[in-house]
Write a protein that holds these residues in place. Structure first.
Motif, short mmCIF file in Angstrom:
data_model
loop_
_atom_site.label_atom_id
_atom_site.label_comp_id
_atom_site.label_asym_id
_atom_site.label_seq_id
_atom_site.Cartn_x
_atom_site.Cartn_y
_atom_site.Cartn_z
N THR A 52 29.82 37.69 33.87
CA THR A 52 30.23 38.79 32.54
C THR A 52 31.96 39.16 32.99
O THR A 52 32.33 39.37 33.81
N LEU A 83 35.06 41.02 32.39
CA LEU A 83 35.57 41.94 31.76
C LEU A 83 36.51 42.42 31.54
O LEU A 83 37.75 41.44 32.02
N THR A 111 38.34 40.93 36.11
CA THR A 111 37.09 40.97 36.84
C THR A 111 35.88 40.83 36.09
O THR A 111 35.37 40.39 35.12
N THR A 112 35.02 40.03 37.37
CA THR A 112 33.69 39.61 36.67
C THR A 112 32.84 40.09 37.41
O THR A 112 32.14 40.04 38.29
N LYS A 113 31.63 40.08 36.89
CA LYS A 113 30.46 40.78 37.09
C LYS A 113 29.60 40.22 37.11
O LYS A 113 28.84 38.95 35.96
N THR A 164 25.52 38.85 37.82
CA THR A 164 23.62 39.55 38.48
C THR A 164 22.99 38.10 37.93
O THR A 164 23.24 36.93 37.34
N SER A 189 24.70 37.84 44.66
CA SER A 189 25.33 38.18 43.17
C SER A 189 26.18 39.80 43.43
O SER A 189 25.05 40.40 44.57
N GLN A 190 26.41 40.00 42.18
CA GLN A 190 26.98 40.91 42.05
C GLN A 190 26.17 42.68 40.88
O GLN A 190 26.97 42.54 40.09
N PRO A 191 24.99 42.98 41.42
CA PRO A 191 25.09 43.37 40.32
C PRO A 191 25.45 44.85 40.12
O PRO A 191 25.22 45.42 38.98
N LYS A 192 26.09 45.76 40.76
CA LYS A 192 26.30 46.66 40.83
C LYS A 192 28.13 46.58 40.74
O LYS A 192 29.05 47.78 40.35
N GLU A 193 29.06 45.63 42.02
CA GLU A 193 29.73 45.61 42.62
C GLU A 193 30.48 44.34 41.40
O GLU A 193 29.61 43.55 40.93
N LEU A 194 31.98 44.74 40.96
CA LEU A 194 32.93 43.65 40.46
C LEU A 194 33.22 43.17 41.56
O LEU A 194 33.66 43.52 42.53
#
Length: 262
Positions: free
Chosen positions: A143, A145, A149-151, A153, A191-196
């Motif tokens: 995703t 943003l 930045t990219t999130k 998951t 993956s980074q479910p909480k961090e960007l």
């Protein structure tokens, strides 16, 4: 005379200051005009980007049923995706022997842009029921943003007892693989479910989305046949041996002729 010289010098300095002010004024005016033109170009470029995205979104909708039809045909071809991965110069390096066994249960692969194309995309692996994990669908989503930045998951894989990734990867005989043989499926744990993540670069995702997915048939046809290359090497060796034999025969004939002359 001295007074005249001083007066003349002051006049020259004054004229020089006036000229500098005139030059500075012209420069400022030119820069302001240039900025106005640049602002106009930026608006045009922004509008062009929006229209390009709108066109891309439109054609994504048109492609979707065609991709679905393609997946239906692929499902009828045994080990299609495994073969395509193993024939790809980058992806082949990511599959261990155990991963290849799991990929035999891969029924389809899908890459899908978000409805708003610039928002991101997802990569989905659909699996038939298998002895390795409970999931039938593994998804990794990127995703984009607003702040640049990219999130990231992804699905948390539910491994069956005796299988899974933990300090290495456990195979079906209960033996752990070393880190050097890291499973492809560890990609889903990266993956980074909480961090960007800033300036994220995921080469695996790039290769699948931009290279493999548009035309996997290129790589399905690309499979190398080691037997063929081995056969060619064997033929070359036979030819070389044949040449050596011919050379030896010629030497023997020459020796025979010399003995007769004697």
């Amino acid at each position: 005379m001295v007074a005249d010289k001083g007066k003349k010098q002051k006049m020259e300095e004054k004229n020089e200051e006036e000229n500098n002010e005139e030059i500075d004024g012209d420069l400022v005016l030119s820069i302001e005009k240039l900025q106005e033109i640049q602002d106009e170009l930026d608006k045009i470029n922004e509008k062009a980007s929006d229209e390009v995205l709108a066109v891309e979104q439109k054609y994504n909708e048109i492609r979707k049923p065609v991709y679905d039809k393609r997946n239906e045909i692929i499902n009828s071809i045994p080990d299609f995706w495994l073969t395509a991965f193993m024939s790809h110069p980058v992806l082949v390096e990511l599959l261990t022997s155990e991963d290849q066994k799991i990929f035999k249960f891969l029924s389809s692969l899908e890459v899908e842009d978000a409805k708003d194309v610039k928002s991101g995309y997802s990569i989905t692996f659909n699996f038939k029921p298998n002895p390795y994990f409970e999931d039938t669908k593994l998804v990794k989503t990127f995703t984009f943003l607003d702040e640049g930045t990219t999130k990231v998951t992804s699905t948390s894989i539910k491994w069956k007892e005796g299988m899974g990734i933990l300090n290495g990867v456990t195979n079906d005989k209960g033996k752990k693989r070393t880190h050097a043989e890291e499973s492809f499926f560890s990609w889903f744990s990266q993956s980074q479910p909480k961090e960007l993540m800033d300036e994220l670069h995921d080469e695996v995702a790039d290769v699948i989305k931009d290279d493999l997915w548009p035309n996997p048939l290129n790589y399905f046809y690309n499979e190398n046949d080691p037997e063929e290359s081995g056969g060619e090497e064997g033929n070359d060796e036979e030819e070389e041996d044949g040449s050596d034999d011919e050379g030896q025969d010629e030497d023997d004939e020459e020796d025979g002729e010399e003995e007769e002359d004697e």
